[in-house]
Scaffold this motif. Structure first.
Motif, PDB file in Angstrom:
ATOM      1  N   MET A 252     -25.396 -51.845   4.943  1.00 11.49           N
ATOM      2  CA  MET A 252     -24.701 -51.709   3.683  1.00 11.49           C
ATOM      3  C   MET A 252     -23.250 -52.149   3.840  1.00 11.49           C
ATOM      4  O   MET A 252     -22.709 -52.771   2.949  1.00 11.49           O
ATOM      5  CB  MET A 252     -24.793 -50.270   3.207  1.00 11.49           C
ATOM      6  CG  MET A 252     -24.091 -49.994   1.913  1.00 11.49           C
ATOM      7  SD  MET A 252     -24.779 -50.802   0.474  1.00 11.49           S
ATOM      8  CE  MET A 252     -26.021 -49.660   0.018  1.00 11.49           C
ATOM      9  N   ARG A 253     -22.629 -51.814   4.953  1.00  9.45           N
ATOM     10  CA  ARG A 253     -21.233 -52.202   5.153  1.00  9.45           C
ATOM     11  C   ARG A 253     -21.071 -53.706   5.299  1.00  9.45           C
ATOM     12  O   ARG A 253     -20.071 -54.258   4.860  1.00  9.45           O
ATOM     13  CB  ARG A 253     -20.666 -51.484   6.371  1.00  9.45           C
ATOM     14  CG  ARG A 253     -20.507 -50.009   6.106  1.00  9.45           C
ATOM     15  CD  ARG A 253     -19.902 -49.277   7.265  1.00  9.45           C
ATOM     16  NE  ARG A 253     -19.825 -47.861   6.915  1.00  9.45           N
ATOM     17  CZ  ARG A 253     -19.659 -46.897   7.777  1.00  9.45           C
ATOM     18  NH1 ARG A 253     -19.563 -47.170   9.061  1.00  9.45           N
ATOM     19  NH2 ARG A 253     -19.602 -45.653   7.381  1.00  9.45           N
ATOM     20  N   LYS A 254     -22.049 -54.342   5.922  1.00  9.91           N
ATOM     21  CA  LYS A 254     -21.994 -55.804   6.028  1.00  9.91           C
ATOM     22  C   LYS A 254     -22.111 -56.435   4.645  1.00  9.91           C
ATOM     23  O   LYS A 254     -21.411 -57.389   4.329  1.00  9.91           O
ATOM     24  CB  LYS A 254     -23.104 -56.313   6.940  1.00  9.91           C
ATOM     25  CG  LYS A 254     -22.889 -55.996   8.393  1.00  9.91           C
ATOM     26  CD  LYS A 254     -24.026 -56.542   9.238  1.00  9.91           C
ATOM     27  CE  LYS A 254     -23.866 -56.148  10.684  1.00  9.91           C
ATOM     28  NZ  LYS A 254     -24.990 -56.636  11.509  1.00  9.91           N
ATOM     29  N   ALA A 255     -23.001 -55.894   3.834  1.00 13.03           N
ATOM     30  CA  ALA A 255     -23.187 -56.429   2.490  1.00 13.03           C
ATOM     31  C   ALA A 255     -21.973 -56.151   1.614  1.00 13.03           C
ATOM     32  O   ALA A 255     -21.644 -56.941   0.725  1.00 13.03           O
ATOM     33  CB  ALA A 255     -24.442 -55.839   1.858  1.00 13.03           C
TER      34      ALA A 255
ATOM     35  N   ALA B 199     -22.382 -54.002  -3.873  1.00 13.26           N
ATOM     36  CA  ALA B 199     -22.649 -53.242  -2.650  1.00 13.26           C
ATOM     37  C   ALA B 199     -21.429 -52.425  -2.257  1.00 13.26           C
ATOM     38  O   ALA B 199     -21.564 -51.313  -1.752  1.00 13.26           O
ATOM     39  CB  ALA B 199     -23.043 -54.189  -1.524  1.00 13.26           C
ATOM     40  N   ARG B 200     -20.241 -52.954  -2.506  1.00 14.48           N
ATOM     41  CA  ARG B 200     -19.005 -52.214  -2.193  1.00 14.48           C
ATOM     42  C   ARG B 200     -18.895 -50.964  -3.067  1.00 14.48           C
ATOM     43  O   ARG B 200     -18.520 -49.882  -2.590  1.00 14.48           O
ATOM     44  CB  ARG B 200     -17.798 -53.116  -2.407  1.00 14.48           C
ATOM     45  CG  ARG B 200     -16.494 -52.476  -1.966  1.00 14.48           C
ATOM     46  CD  ARG B 200     -15.312 -53.418  -2.107  1.00 14.48           C
ATOM     47  NE  ARG B 200     -15.576 -54.651  -1.379  1.00 14.48           N
ATOM     48  CZ  ARG B 200     -15.271 -55.864  -1.831  1.00 14.48           C
ATOM     49  NH1 ARG B 200     -14.690 -56.004  -3.005  1.00 14.48           N
ATOM     50  NH2 ARG B 200     -15.524 -56.930  -1.122  1.00 14.48           N
ATOM     51  N   ILE B 201     -19.253 -51.093  -4.338  1.00 13.76           N
ATOM     52  CA  ILE B 201     -19.206 -49.945  -5.245  1.00 13.76           C
ATOM     53  C   ILE B 201     -20.215 -48.886  -4.828  1.00 13.76           C
ATOM     54  O   ILE B 201     -19.906 -47.686  -4.792  1.00 13.76           O
ATOM     55  CB  ILE B 201     -19.457 -50.408  -6.697  1.00 13.76           C
ATOM     56  CG1 ILE B 201     -18.284 -51.265  -7.174  1.00 13.76           C
ATOM     57  CG2 ILE B 201     -19.667 -49.220  -7.621  1.00 13.76           C
ATOM     58  CD1 ILE B 201     -18.537 -51.972  -8.485  1.00 13.76           C
ATOM     59  N   VAL B 202     -21.411 -49.294  -4.475  1.00 15.02           N
ATOM     60  CA  VAL B 202     -22.442 -48.355  -4.026  1.00 15.02           C
ATOM     61  C   VAL B 202     -22.013 -47.669  -2.728  1.00 15.02           C
ATOM     62  O   VAL B 202     -22.170 -46.453  -2.576  1.00 15.02           O
ATOM     63  CB  VAL B 202     -23.799 -49.075  -3.848  1.00 15.02           C
ATOM     64  CG1 VAL B 202     -24.810 -48.170  -3.177  1.00 15.02           C
ATOM     65  CG2 VAL B 202     -24.314 -49.558  -5.188  1.00 15.02           C
ATOM     66  N   LEU B 203     -21.461 -48.429  -1.807  1.00 15.07           N
ATOM     67  CA  LEU B 203     -21.007 -47.854  -0.540  1.00 15.07           C
ATOM     68  C   LEU B 203     -19.901 -46.831  -0.758  1.00 15.07           C
ATOM     69  O   LEU B 203     -19.920 -45.754  -0.155  1.00 15.07           O
ATOM     70  CB  LEU B 203     -20.529 -48.957   0.405  1.00 15.07           C
ATOM     71  CG  LEU B 203     -19.997 -48.503   1.750  1.00 15.07           C
ATOM     72  CD1 LEU B 203     -21.098 -47.839   2.563  1.00 15.07           C
ATOM     73  CD2 LEU B 203     -19.414 -49.676   2.519  1.00 15.07           C
TER      74      LEU B 203
ATOM     75  N   LEU C 143     -21.504 -43.641  -2.233  1.00 14.77           N
ATOM     76  CA  LEU C 143     -22.243 -42.879  -1.226  1.00 14.77           C
ATOM     77  C   LEU C 143     -21.300 -42.195  -0.247  1.00 14.77           C
ATOM     78  O   LEU C 143     -21.540 -41.056   0.170  1.00 14.77           O
ATOM     79  CB  LEU C 143     -23.200 -43.802  -0.475  1.00 14.77           C
ATOM     80  CG  LEU C 143     -24.414 -44.288  -1.260  1.00 14.77           C
ATOM     81  CD1 LEU C 143     -25.178 -45.316  -0.463  1.00 14.77           C
ATOM     82  CD2 LEU C 143     -25.304 -43.131  -1.641  1.00 14.77           C
ATOM     83  N   SER C 144     -20.225 -42.873   0.123  1.00 13.54           N
ATOM     84  CA  SER C 144     -19.265 -42.282   1.046  1.00 13.54           C
ATOM     85  C   SER C 144     -18.603 -41.056   0.429  1.00 13.54           C
ATOM     86  O   SER C 144     -18.425 -40.034   1.091  1.00 13.54           O
ATOM     87  CB  SER C 144     -18.200 -43.304   1.432  1.00 13.54           C
ATOM     88  OG  SER C 144     -18.778 -44.367   2.126  1.00 13.54           O
ATOM     89  N   LYS C 145     -18.231 -41.159  -0.834  1.00 19.61           N
ATOM     90  CA  LYS C 145     -17.590 -40.024  -1.503  1.00 19.61           C
ATOM     91  C   LYS C 145     -18.563 -38.875  -1.711  1.00 19.61           C
ATOM     92  O   LYS C 145     -18.173 -37.710  -1.661  1.00 19.61           O
ATOM     93  CB  LYS C 145     -16.992 -40.459  -2.830  1.00 19.61           C
ATOM     94  CG  LYS C 145     -15.767 -41.319  -2.665  1.00 19.61           C
ATOM     95  CD  LYS C 145     -15.211 -41.754  -3.996  1.00 19.61           C
ATOM     96  CE  LYS C 145     -14.025 -42.692  -3.784  1.00 19.61           C
ATOM     97  NZ  LYS C 145     -13.497 -43.189  -5.059  1.00 19.61           N
ATOM     98  N   GLU C 146     -19.824 -39.198  -1.944  1.00 19.06           N
ATOM     99  CA  GLU C 146     -20.816 -38.156  -2.223  1.00 19.06           C
ATOM    100  C   GLU C 146     -21.238 -37.410  -0.966  1.00 19.06           C
ATOM    101  O   GLU C 146     -21.386 -36.196  -0.977  1.00 19.06           O
ATOM    102  CB  GLU C 146     -22.047 -38.784  -2.884  1.00 19.06           C
ATOM    103  CG  GLU C 146     -23.137 -37.794  -3.219  1.00 19.06           C
ATOM    104  CD  GLU C 146     -22.772 -36.879  -4.371  1.00 19.06           C
ATOM    105  OE1 GLU C 146     -23.330 -35.770  -4.423  1.00 19.06           O
ATOM    106  OE2 GLU C 146     -21.937 -37.270  -5.201  1.00 19.06           O
TER     107      GLU C 146
ATOM    108  N   ALA D 249     -17.891 -32.422   0.835  1.00 16.51           N
ATOM    109  CA  ALA D 249     -19.336 -32.457   1.057  1.00 16.51           C
ATOM    110  C   ALA D 249     -19.691 -31.893   2.431  1.00 16.51           C
ATOM    111  O   ALA D 249     -20.706 -31.226   2.585  1.00 16.51           O
ATOM    112  CB  ALA D 249     -19.850 -33.884   0.922  1.00 16.51           C
ATOM    113  N   MET D 250     -18.862 -32.175   3.430  1.00 23.30           N
ATOM    114  CA  MET D 250     -19.128 -31.643   4.768  1.00 23.30           C
ATOM    115  C   MET D 250     -19.026 -30.122   4.788  1.00 23.30           C
ATOM    116  O   MET D 250     -19.818 -29.450   5.443  1.00 23.30           O
ATOM    117  CB  MET D 250     -18.142 -32.230   5.785  1.00 23.30           C
ATOM    118  CG  MET D 250     -18.364 -33.667   6.073  1.00 23.30           C
ATOM    119  SD  MET D 250     -19.898 -33.912   6.975  1.00 23.30           S
ATOM    120  CE  MET D 250     -19.827 -35.641   7.245  1.00 23.30           C
ATOM    121  N   ILE D 251     -18.052 -29.569   4.084  1.00 20.48           N
ATOM    122  CA  ILE D 251     -17.856 -28.109   4.091  1.00 20.48           C
ATOM    123  C   ILE D 251     -18.950 -27.417   3.286  1.00 20.48           C
ATOM    124  O   ILE D 251     -19.553 -26.451   3.750  1.00 20.48           O
ATOM    125  CB  ILE D 251     -16.459 -27.755   3.546  1.00 20.48           C
ATOM    126  CG1 ILE D 251     -15.398 -28.242   4.526  1.00 20.48           C
ATOM    127  CG2 ILE D 251     -16.327 -26.263   3.309  1.00 20.48           C
ATOM    128  CD1 ILE D 251     -13.988 -28.123   4.018  1.00 20.48           C
TER     129      ILE D 251
END
Length: 64
Positions: A1-4, A11-15, A18-21, A27-29
């Motif tokens: 995904m990062r390559k795309a 793909a940048r918007i989707v990445l 997903l990173s924010k989600e 999200a980790m806490i």
């Protein structure tokens, strides 16, 4: 995904979404409390040799 994401705007918007989600601090806490507990305990163990002057009983734990 990062390559795309380097080449494709969609793909940048989707990445980013997903990173924010899934990879944000919030999200980790809230989503992965076992991970948070393990990370905190690992940090405590890593700095425990520095706490010996404050808590001399840790000397037996560290091996001094």
């Amino acid at each position: 995904m990062r390559k795309a994401a380097k080449l494709d705007q969609n793909a940048r918007i989707v990445l980013n979404g997903l990173s924010k989600e899934f990879l944000s601090v919030k999200a980790m806490i809230l989503g992965y409390p076992v991970f948070l507990i393990g990370y905190v305990l690992l940090c405590i163990i890593a700095v425990s040799p520095l706490l010996i002057p404050v808590m001399p009983a840790l000397g037996s734990y560290v091996g001094i």
